[in-house]
Design an enzyme around this catalytic site. Structure first.
Site, short mmCIF file in Angstrom:
data_model
loop_
_atom_site.label_atom_id
_atom_site.label_comp_id
_atom_site.label_asym_id
_atom_site.label_seq_id
_atom_site.Cartn_x
_atom_site.Cartn_y
_atom_site.Cartn_z
N LYS A 265 0.86 -1.44 0.01
CA LYS A 265 -0.09 -0.16 0.03
C LYS A 265 0.86 1.32 -0.05
O LYS A 265 0.77 2.18 -0.83
CB LYS A 265 -0.95 0.20 1.15
CG LYS A 265 -1.86 -0.96 1.46
CD LYS A 265 -2.71 -0.71 2.98
CE LYS A 265 -1.89 -0.49 4.23
NZ LYS A 265 -1.39 -1.58 4.67
N ARG B 54 -7.94 1.80 10.68
CA ARG B 54 -7.41 0.41 11.11
C ARG B 54 -8.49 -0.22 12.05
O ARG B 54 -8.16 -1.38 12.24
CB ARG B 54 -6.26 0.63 11.64
CG ARG B 54 -5.07 0.13 10.60
CD ARG B 54 -3.68 0.22 11.12
NE ARG B 54 -2.68 -0.43 11.01
CZ ARG B 54 -1.33 0.04 10.45
NH1 ARG B 54 -1.52 1.19 9.79
NH2 ARG B 54 -0.36 -0.48 10.28
N ARG C 215 12.48 -6.74 5.13
CA ARG C 215 12.52 -5.45 4.59
C ARG C 215 13.70 -4.79 5.57
O ARG C 215 13.91 -5.08 6.50
CB ARG C 215 11.17 -4.61 5.15
CG ARG C 215 11.07 -3.33 4.48
CD ARG C 215 9.64 -3.06 4.36
NE ARG C 215 9.10 -2.82 5.67
CZ ARG C 215 7.57 -2.70 5.61
NH1 ARG C 215 6.97 -2.56 4.48
NH2 ARG C 215 6.95 -2.64 6.71
N ARG D 19 13.47 -2.14 10.82
CA ARG D 19 12.63 -1.57 11.80
C ARG D 19 12.19 -2.56 13.03
O ARG D 19 12.18 -3.69 12.64
CB ARG D 19 11.32 -1.22 11.09
CG ARG D 19 11.18 0.14 10.77
CD ARG D 19 10.01 0.43 9.58
NE ARG D 19 8.84 -0.07 10.20
CZ ARG D 19 7.60 0.39 9.54
NH1 ARG D 19 7.92 0.71 8.41
NH2 ARG D 19 6.54 -0.14 9.99
N ARG E 259 1.35 -8.34 14.12
CA ARG E 259 0.78 -7.20 13.22
C ARG E 259 -0.35 -7.82 12.20
O ARG E 259 -1.20 -7.44 12.05
CB ARG E 259 1.89 -6.54 12.45
CG ARG E 259 2.62 -5.69 13.31
CD ARG E 259 3.85 -5.06 12.68
NE ARG E 259 3.56 -4.16 11.49
CZ ARG E 259 4.34 -3.71 10.69
NH1 ARG E 259 5.61 -4.13 10.76
NH2 ARG E 259 4.08 -3.13 9.79
P1 AMP Z 1 2.31 1.32 9.42
O1 AMP Z 1 3.61 1.95 9.03
O2 AMP Z 1 1.02 1.75 8.86
O3 AMP Z 1 2.48 -0.28 9.34
O4 AMP Z 1 2.20 1.43 11.13
C1 AMP Z 1 3.17 1.03 11.92
C2 AMP Z 1 2.56 0.95 13.27
O5 AMP Z 1 2.13 2.25 13.67
C3 AMP Z 1 1.39 0.05 13.51
O6 AMP Z 1 1.77 -1.26 13.76
C4 AMP Z 1 0.64 0.60 14.54
O7 AMP Z 1 1.35 0.13 15.92
C5 AMP Z 1 0.95 2.00 14.57
N1 AMP Z 1 -0.44 2.71 13.59
C6 AMP Z 1 -0.40 3.30 12.40
N2 AMP Z 1 -1.46 3.51 11.98
C7 AMP Z 1 -2.23 3.38 12.85
C8 AMP Z 1 -3.65 3.36 12.92
N3 AMP Z 1 -4.46 3.91 12.16
N4 AMP Z 1 -4.36 3.16 14.13
C9 AMP Z 1 -3.60 2.36 15.34
N5 AMP Z 1 -2.26 2.23 15.15
C10 AMP Z 1 -1.56 2.71 14.01
#
Ligand code: AMP
Length: 223
Positions: free
Chosen positions: A13, A88, A127, A159, A170
């Site tokens: 995405k 989310r 990654r 990361r 996740r």
């Molecule tokens: P991402 O880079 O989008 O995978 O986000 C990394 C982490 O940030 C996720 O595993 C969550 O811990 C947190 N996170 C990002 N977006 C959200 C969201 N909309 N709601 C809750 N946690 C979020």
């Protein structure tokens, strides 16, 4: 216009979203990126989010909704918005539906990316990224020298939330808390555009363009 990118972690995405906003001249609101920036800057939000993120859990809805509100409020009414990684949870989607009409907006479309979980696992846990933002994958797109960026020679980093145990968590969190959004949007008067994400990047990009043109009459330059 408001379009949401929905799909499990690792489905591509973020990559597609970045290309899309470049093409369309839109703004991308990626909550994961915003949270990582808050952590780097050591803000209160960053400190609160840290523990959840490192465990692969979701940051509480209230914090996320406030963050999104703040970013949306600063945008011109005719700026197209692409949400990446938000909403989310169903409560986040409900909060978004409540805040958009105040800004004379609504959710116009959802791009739903799908891929098998074994592919997602390798994509995320493999990654590695350079401090300059170049991303590699040890399984699918490794650098010439292990752990070193081909372009800048910087040391690549993994990361904390891309560690294998966290990735499992996740993916499970996605199934439990985010996947219910698919029926939420299927039931709404919103276009849900399904994209097969387990294909070469260029093919996925082509599919995204086709769906946006067909379902939302959206082509490069549209707002
Ligand atoms: P991402 O880079 O989008 O995978 O986000 C990394 C982490 O940030 C996720 O595993 C969550 O811990 C947190 N996170 C990002 N977006 C959200 C969201 N909309 N709601 C809750 N946690 C979020």
């Amino acid at each position: 216009m408001v379009v949401i990118l929905l799909g499990p972690p690792g489905v591509g995405k973020g990559t597609q979203g970045a290309r899309l906003v470049d093409e369309l001249g839109w703004v991308r609101i990626a909550t994961g990126d915003l949270l990582r920036a808050a952590r780097r800057e050591g803000t209160e939000l960053g400190r609160k989010a840290q523990e959840y993120m490192d465990a692969g859990d979701l940051v509480p809805d209230g914090l996320i909704v406030a963050l999104v509100k703040e970013h949306l409020a600063g945008l011109g009414a005719d700026t197209g918005v692409l949400f990446d990684g938000f909403p989310r949870t169903v409560p986040q989607a409900v909060a978004l539906d409540a805040m958009l009409p105040e800004l004379s907006r609504k959710v116009d479309g959802v791009l739903l990316f799908e891929a098998p979980s074994d592919v997602l696992f390798k994509r995320i846990s493999g990654r590695r990224s350079s401090p300059e933002g170049r991303v590699y994958n040890i399984y699918f797109d490794p650098p010439a020298d292990e752990g070193i960026c081909d372009v800048t020679g910087s040391t690549l980093v993994h990361r904390a939330d891309d560690e294998p145990e966290t990735v499992e968590r996740r993916l499970a969190v996605y199934e439990e808390q985010t996947a219910p959004l698919i029926s939420y949007y299927d039931a709404a008067p919103t276009r849900v555009m399904r994209i097969e994400g387990d294909r070469p990047m260029a093919d996925v990009q082509q599919a995204v363009r086709q769906e946006l043109a067909r379902q939302l009459d959206l082509t490069a330059g549209s707002r």
